[in-house]
Scaffold this motif. Structure first.
Motif, PDB file in Angstrom:
ATOM      1  N   THR A   1       0.817  -1.217   0.000  1.00  0.00           N
ATOM      2  CA  THR A   1       0.000   0.000   0.000  1.00  0.00           C
ATOM      3  C   THR A   1       0.848   1.263   0.000  1.00  0.00           C
ATOM      4  O   THR A   1       0.414   2.296  -0.488  1.00  0.00           O
ATOM      5  CB  THR A   1      -0.950   0.022   1.202  1.00  0.00           C
ATOM      6  N   SER A   2       2.060   1.208   0.557  1.00  0.00           N
ATOM      7  CA  SER A   2       2.940   2.377   0.528  1.00  0.00           C
ATOM      8  C   SER A   2       4.390   1.913   0.612  1.00  0.00           C
ATOM      9  O   SER A   2       4.689   0.857   1.150  1.00  0.00           O
ATOM     10  CB  SER A   2       2.630   3.350   1.666  1.00  0.00           C
ATOM     11  N   THR A   3       5.256   2.739   0.058  1.00  0.00           N
ATOM     12  CA  THR A   3       6.689   2.458   0.073  1.00  0.00           C
ATOM     13  C   THR A   3       7.356   3.489   0.977  1.00  0.00           C
ATOM     14  O   THR A   3       7.221   4.691   0.749  1.00  0.00           O
ATOM     15  CB  THR A   3       7.260   2.570  -1.355  1.00  0.00           C
ATOM     16  N   ASP A   4       8.064   3.012   2.002  1.00  0.00           N
ATOM     17  CA  ASP A   4       8.703   3.913   2.957  1.00  0.00           C
ATOM     18  C   ASP A   4      10.170   4.165   2.643  1.00  0.00           C
ATOM     19  O   ASP A   4      10.780   5.061   3.211  1.00  0.00           O
ATOM     20  CB  ASP A   4       8.567   3.353   4.369  1.00  0.00           C
ATOM     21  N   ALA A   5      10.767   3.394   1.753  1.00  0.00           N
ATOM     22  CA  ALA A   5      12.168   3.579   1.367  1.00  0.00           C
ATOM     23  C   ALA A   5      12.226   3.835  -0.131  1.00  0.00           C
ATOM     24  O   ALA A   5      11.525   3.212  -0.913  1.00  0.00           O
ATOM     25  CB  ALA A   5      12.984   2.350   1.727  1.00  0.00           C
TER      26      ALA A   5
ATOM     27  N   LEU B   1       1.945  -3.154   4.068  1.00  0.00           N
ATOM     28  CA  LEU B   1       1.141  -4.162   3.379  1.00  0.00           C
ATOM     29  C   LEU B   1      -0.299  -4.139   3.877  1.00  0.00           C
ATOM     30  O   LEU B   1      -0.561  -3.833   5.035  1.00  0.00           O
ATOM     31  CB  LEU B   1       1.698  -5.576   3.615  1.00  0.00           C
ATOM     32  N   GLN B   2      -1.199  -4.511   2.999  1.00  0.00           N
ATOM     33  CA  GLN B   2      -2.585  -4.754   3.360  1.00  0.00           C
ATOM     34  C   GLN B   2      -2.793  -6.251   3.149  1.00  0.00           C
ATOM     35  O   GLN B   2      -2.697  -6.735   2.021  1.00  0.00           O
ATOM     36  CB  GLN B   2      -3.526  -3.957   2.485  1.00  0.00           C
TER      37      GLN B   2
END
Length: 83
Positions: A57-61, A76-77
């Protein structure tokens, strides 16, 4: 207008029409051509694993970021965690 001028004008018009027809055909053929190129990027692979499957759901790096053990890389979902 003399017959000589009429013949010159007719030949001139025919030459212009022939040139337009030829250029139209050449332009159409060039527009219909497909040019394909391919490339490959060589990079190092690192395996990243998780205990649960899911959708990212999103990328933090970001690319080029330095990370250390324990840093959050992705969110993750997971249907298996929503019970």
């Amino acid at each position: 207008m003399t017959w000589g001028n009429r013949i010159k004008m007719t030949v001139g018009i025919l030459v212009v029409l022939a040139l337009v027809a030829v250029f139209t055909v050449v332009f159409t053929q060039r527009q219909a051509q497909v040019i394909s190129t391919s490339a490959a990027i060589a990079s190092q692979d690192f395996s990243v694993g998780t205990d649960y499957s899911g959708t990212v759901t999103s990328t933090d790096a970001e690319v080029g970021d330095r990370v250390k053990k324990g840093d959050v890389l992705f969110s993750l979902q997971s249907p298996s965690l929503q019970k």
